[in-house]
Design a protein around this motif. Structure first.
Motif, PDB file in Angstrom:
ATOM      1  N   GLU A  20       0.824  -1.207   0.000  1.00  0.00           N
ATOM      2  CA  GLU A  20       0.000   0.000   0.000  1.00  0.00           C
ATOM      3  C   GLU A  20       0.863   1.265   0.000  1.00  0.00           C
ATOM      4  OE1 GLU A  20      -2.281  -3.368   1.626  1.00  0.00           O
ATOM      5  OE2 GLU A  20      -0.363  -2.473   2.211  1.00  0.00           O
ATOM      6  N   ALA A  21       1.941   1.233   0.805  1.00  0.00           N
ATOM      7  CA  ALA A  21       2.835   2.395   0.875  1.00  0.00           C
ATOM      8  C   ALA A  21       3.525   2.627  -0.471  1.00  0.00           C
ATOM      9  CB  ALA A  21       3.880   2.194   1.971  1.00  0.00           C
ATOM     10  N   VAL A  22       3.978   1.539  -1.097  1.00  0.00           N
ATOM     11  CA  VAL A  22       4.678   1.656  -2.376  1.00  0.00           C
ATOM     12  C   VAL A  22       3.731   2.160  -3.464  1.00  0.00           C
ATOM     13  CG1 VAL A  22       5.842   0.367  -4.212  1.00  0.00           C
ATOM     14  CG2 VAL A  22       6.428  -0.069  -1.825  1.00  0.00           C
ATOM     15  N   GLU A  23       2.510   1.653  -3.487  1.00  0.00           N
ATOM     16  CA  GLU A  23       1.557   2.071  -4.517  1.00  0.00           C
ATOM     17  C   GLU A  23       1.146   3.536  -4.341  1.00  0.00           C
ATOM     18  OE1 GLU A  23      -1.675  -0.698  -4.746  1.00  0.00           O
ATOM     19  OE2 GLU A  23      -0.378  -2.359  -5.361  1.00  0.00           O
ATOM     20  N   TYR A  24       0.983   3.968  -3.092  1.00  0.00           N
ATOM     21  CA  TYR A  24       0.659   5.380  -2.854  1.00  0.00           C
ATOM     22  C   TYR A  24       1.840   6.260  -3.254  1.00  0.00           C
ATOM     23  CZ  TYR A  24      -0.536   9.724  -0.469  1.00  0.00           C
ATOM     24  OH  TYR A  24      -0.802  11.041  -0.184  1.00  0.00           O
ATOM     25  N   MET A  25       3.039   5.817  -2.931  1.00  0.00           N
ATOM     26  CA  MET A  25       4.251   6.542  -3.319  1.00  0.00           C
ATOM     27  C   MET A  25       4.336   6.656  -4.848  1.00  0.00           C
ATOM     28  SD  MET A  25       8.209   5.458  -2.518  1.00  0.00           S
ATOM     29  CE  MET A  25       8.202   4.099  -3.707  1.00  0.00           C
ATOM     30  N   LEU A  26       4.068   5.549  -5.529  1.00  0.00           N
ATOM     31  CA  LEU A  26       4.130   5.537  -6.987  1.00  0.00           C
ATOM     32  C   LEU A  26       3.051   6.426  -7.607  1.00  0.00           C
ATOM     33  CD1 LEU A  26       4.918   1.790  -7.734  1.00  0.00           C
ATOM     34  CD2 LEU A  26       6.360   3.749  -8.291  1.00  0.00           C
ATOM     35  N   ALA A  27       1.901   6.498  -6.965  1.00  0.00           N
ATOM     36  CA  ALA A  27       0.839   7.385  -7.464  1.00  0.00           C
ATOM     37  C   ALA A  27       1.317   8.828  -7.439  1.00  0.00           C
ATOM     38  CB  ALA A  27      -0.413   7.215  -6.613  1.00  0.00           C
ATOM     39  N   ASN A  28       1.971   9.215  -6.359  1.00  0.00           N
ATOM     40  CA  ASN A  28       2.506  10.576  -6.254  1.00  0.00           C
ATOM     41  C   ASN A  28       3.647  10.812  -7.232  1.00  0.00           C
ATOM     42  OD1 ASN A  28       1.435  12.350  -3.845  1.00  0.00           O
ATOM     43  ND2 ASN A  28       1.371  10.236  -3.125  1.00  0.00           N
ATOM     44  N   MET A  29       4.493   9.811  -7.408  1.00  0.00           N
ATOM     45  CA  MET A  29       5.584   9.936  -8.375  1.00  0.00           C
ATOM     46  C   MET A  29       5.036  10.039  -9.789  1.00  0.00           C
ATOM     47  SD  MET A  29       8.331   7.230  -6.689  1.00  0.00           S
ATOM     48  CE  MET A  29       9.790   7.686  -7.664  1.00  0.00           C
ATOM     49  N   SER A  30       3.939   9.331 -10.063  1.00  0.00           N
ATOM     50  CA  SER A  30       3.300   9.413 -11.383  1.00  0.00           C
ATOM     51  C   SER A  30       2.789  10.829 -11.648  1.00  0.00           C
ATOM     52  CB  SER A  30       2.137   8.415 -11.466  1.00  0.00           C
ATOM     53  OG  SER A  30       2.596   7.081 -11.377  1.00  0.00           O
ATOM     54  N   VAL A  31       2.234  11.443 -10.604  1.00  0.00           N
ATOM     55  CA  VAL A  31       1.772  12.836 -10.731  1.00  0.00           C
ATOM     56  C   VAL A  31       2.958  13.751 -11.021  1.00  0.00           C
ATOM     57  CG1 VAL A  31       0.709  14.779  -9.518  1.00  0.00           C
ATOM     58  CG2 VAL A  31      -0.229  12.477  -9.245  1.00  0.00           C
ATOM     59  N   HIS A  32       4.089  13.483 -10.368  1.00  0.00           N
ATOM     60  CA  HIS A  32       5.304  14.270 -10.599  1.00  0.00           C
ATOM     61  C   HIS A  32       5.680  14.251 -12.079  1.00  0.00           C
ATOM     62  CE1 HIS A  32       9.358  15.857  -9.964  1.00  0.00           C
ATOM     63  NE2 HIS A  32       9.819  14.842 -10.674  1.00  0.00           N
ATOM     64  N   TYR A  33       5.498  13.072 -12.703  1.00  0.00           N
ATOM     65  CA  TYR A  33       5.830  12.933 -14.127  1.00  0.00           C
ATOM     66  C   TYR A  33       4.627  13.220 -15.038  1.00  0.00           C
ATOM     67  CZ  TYR A  33      10.323  10.933 -12.832  1.00  0.00           C
ATOM     68  OH  TYR A  33      11.597  10.752 -12.324  1.00  0.00           O
ATOM     69  N   LYS A  34       3.539  13.709 -14.436  1.00  0.00           N
ATOM     70  CA  LYS A  34       2.311  14.044 -15.155  1.00  0.00           C
ATOM     71  C   LYS A  34       1.713  12.830 -15.860  1.00  0.00           C
ATOM     72  CE  LYS A  34       3.625  18.889 -15.743  1.00  0.00           C
ATOM     73  NZ  LYS A  34       3.848  20.010 -16.683  1.00  0.00           N
ATOM     74  N   LYS A  35       1.943  11.662 -15.280  1.00  0.00           N
ATOM     75  CA  LYS A  35       1.330  10.432 -15.784  1.00  0.00           C
ATOM     76  C   LYS A  35       0.064  10.198 -14.970  1.00  0.00           C
ATOM     77  CE  LYS A  35       5.711   8.401 -17.315  1.00  0.00           C
ATOM     78  NZ  LYS A  35       6.635   7.229 -17.248  1.00  0.00           N
ATOM     79  N   TYR A  36      -0.946  10.997 -15.261  1.00  0.00           N
ATOM     80  CA  TYR A  36      -2.156  11.019 -14.453  1.00  0.00           C
ATOM     81  C   TYR A  36      -2.973   9.736 -14.550  1.00  0.00           C
ATOM     82  CZ  TYR A  36      -0.957  15.972 -14.224  1.00  0.00           C
ATOM     83  OH  TYR A  36      -0.296  17.158 -14.025  1.00  0.00           O
ATOM     84  N   ASP A  37      -2.970   9.101 -15.709  1.00  0.00           N
ATOM     85  CA  ASP A  37      -3.727   7.840 -15.864  1.00  0.00           C
ATOM     86  C   ASP A  37      -3.143   6.755 -14.966  1.00  0.00           C
ATOM     87  OD1 ASP A  37      -5.397   9.024 -17.669  1.00  0.00           O
ATOM     88  OD2 ASP A  37      -4.352   8.260 -19.448  1.00  0.00           O
ATOM     89  N   ALA A  38      -1.809   6.675 -14.943  1.00  0.00           N
ATOM     90  CA  ALA A  38      -1.142   5.679 -14.100  1.00  0.00           C
ATOM     91  C   ALA A  38      -1.427   5.957 -12.629  1.00  0.00           C
ATOM     92  CB  ALA A  38       0.367   5.692 -14.357  1.00  0.00           C
ATOM     93  N   ALA A  39      -1.414   7.235 -12.263  1.00  0.00           N
ATOM     94  CA  ALA A  39      -1.690   7.621 -10.874  1.00  0.00           C
ATOM     95  C   ALA A  39      -3.115   7.242 -10.488  1.00  0.00           C
ATOM     96  CB  ALA A  39      -1.471   9.115 -10.702  1.00  0.00           C
ATOM     97  N   MET A  40      -4.081   7.495 -11.380  1.00  0.00           N
ATOM     98  CA  MET A  40      -5.476   7.194 -11.099  1.00  0.00           C
ATOM     99  C   MET A  40      -5.710   5.691 -10.914  1.00  0.00           C
ATOM    100  SD  MET A  40      -7.487   9.741 -10.690  1.00  0.00           S
ATOM    101  CE  MET A  40      -8.205  11.281 -11.238  1.00  0.00           C
ATOM    102  N   LYS A  41      -5.025   4.886 -11.693  1.00  0.00           N
ATOM    103  CA  LYS A  41      -5.164   3.428 -11.571  1.00  0.00           C
ATOM    104  C   LYS A  41      -4.665   2.951 -10.211  1.00  0.00           C
ATOM    105  CE  LYS A  41      -4.838   2.248 -16.485  1.00  0.00           C
ATOM    106  NZ  LYS A  41      -3.998   1.603 -17.543  1.00  0.00           N
ATOM    107  N   LEU A  42      -3.545   3.492  -9.792  1.00  0.00           N
ATOM    108  CA  LEU A  42      -2.980   3.118  -8.490  1.00  0.00           C
ATOM    109  C   LEU A  42      -3.897   3.561  -7.349  1.00  0.00           C
ATOM    110  CD1 LEU A  42       0.704   4.084  -9.309  1.00  0.00           C
ATOM    111  CD2 LEU A  42      -0.014   1.802  -8.590  1.00  0.00           C
ATOM    112  N   ILE A  43      -4.428   4.780  -7.465  1.00  0.00           N
ATOM    113  CA  ILE A  43      -5.330   5.296  -6.439  1.00  0.00           C
ATOM    114  C   ILE A  43      -6.601   4.462  -6.351  1.00  0.00           C
ATOM    115  CG2 ILE A  43      -6.827   7.248  -5.833  1.00  0.00           C
ATOM    116  CD1 ILE A  43      -4.627   9.070  -7.057  1.00  0.00           C
ATOM    117  N   ALA A  44      -7.164   4.117  -7.504  1.00  0.00           N
ATOM    118  CA  ALA A  44      -8.394   3.321  -7.540  1.00  0.00           C
ATOM    119  C   ALA A  44      -8.183   1.967  -6.873  1.00  0.00           C
ATOM    120  CB  ALA A  44      -8.861   3.146  -8.982  1.00  0.00           C
TER     121      ALA A  44
END
Length: 284
Positions: free
Chosen positions: A230-254
């Motif tokens: 859970e910690a890694v996926e939340y971290m990756l969601a934020n990192m995805s936002v950093h790279y403006k990969k919003y679709d990837a971030a949304m999948k992780l959040i969902a």
């Protein structure tokens, strides 16, 4: 009357009235001043000396360690980088043997099996050139720690470590470089070439960490280098936002919101991040 007059010839100038009870009287003013004086703590106050045995060369070596129990935890960065008052603990999250060069995260240093010890001895140690270090610094500088983390990264590759371990070492280096950039903000005397080098290394290692953890999540069984999924996926969601990969971030959040193992607190953070992403996408 000065009852101790005449003592000048012995070197004692006793001015004022004699009062042999003076030393027994409580010195209120002095006590109050002492109590009021603020205690200023520095990084050194939280660092201790320890000895560690290397599992590769079987030799003892000294390290600096942080008294984590005494640290006051502060709000973490957006990607869960831990922050503490007075000390950047990330600088001390490694162990590096000065004799054979074997280096790793402090959490994985001793957790090395026989097969990987053989790989380090065969593929890393022969190339390692020991440096002449008369003594450890009182506290680790960013450059000192990054140098050791880079050795740890080479070791993780040579010993065929899991992708999550390689990614985590890259993330630690990126976090340290980011901390350096924060220190240099507003410093007019900072060398632009050095700032540029630090910025490029931050971006380079951060990208490696992101890609590495994304692969680890899809190919490894959690925990990932000691980190909960859970910690890694939340971290990756934020990192995805950093790279403006919003679709990837949304999948992780969902995935986190729908998972029954995700805590209520983390789900709330995911909802906040989701709102932030929607706002950023709408601002395009």
């Amino acid at each position: 009357m000065n009852l101790l007059s005449g003592m000048e010839k012995f070197g004692f100038s006793m001015d004022g009235e004699l009062d042999i009870l003076a030393d027994d009287k409580p010195k209120k003013d002095a006590a109050q001043k002492t109590a009021a004086a603020p205690v200023v703590k520095t990084e050194k106050d939280f660092i201790i000396d320890k000895k560690v045995r290397c599992p590769v060369c079987d030799k003892d070596f000294p390290i600096k360690a942080v008294l984590a129990t005494k640290l006051k935890r502060l709000e973490p960065d957006f990607d869960l980088r831990p922050n503490y008052e007075h000390v950047d603990k990330c600088k001390y999250d490694f162990m590096s043997c000065p004799n054979c060069g074997y280096s790793a995260l402090d959490t994985t240093f001793a957790k090395i099996d026989t097969a990987r010890v053989k790989l380090i001895r065969a593929e890393f140690c022969p190339s390692f050139k020991p440096q002449k270090e008369t003594a450890l610094p009182e506290t680790y500088s960013y450059e000192y720690s990054i140098e050791k983390f880079k050795l740890a990264l080479i070791c993780t590759m040579k010993k065929r470590a899991k992708m999550s371990e390689k990614a985590y070492v890259c993330l630690k280096i990126a976090w340290l470089r980011r901390a350096q950039l924060k220190e240099l903000e507003g410093n007019k005397d900072a060398d632009p070439k050095i700032v540029d080098m630090i910025q490029k290394e931050y971006e380079g290692f951060y990208s490696q960490a992101y890609e590495g953890f994304m692969k680890a999540v899809s190919s490894e069984t959690p925990p990932y280098c000691g980190m909960a999924s859970e910690a890694v996926e939340y971290m990756l969601a934020n990192m995805s936002v950093h790279y403006k990969k919003y679709d990837a971030a949304m999948k992780l959040i969902a995935r986190l919101i729908q998972s029954p193992s995700t805590s209520r607190k983390l789900k709330d953070k995911c909802l906040e991040l989701k709102e932030d992403i929607v706002a950023k996408q709408g601002a395009k």
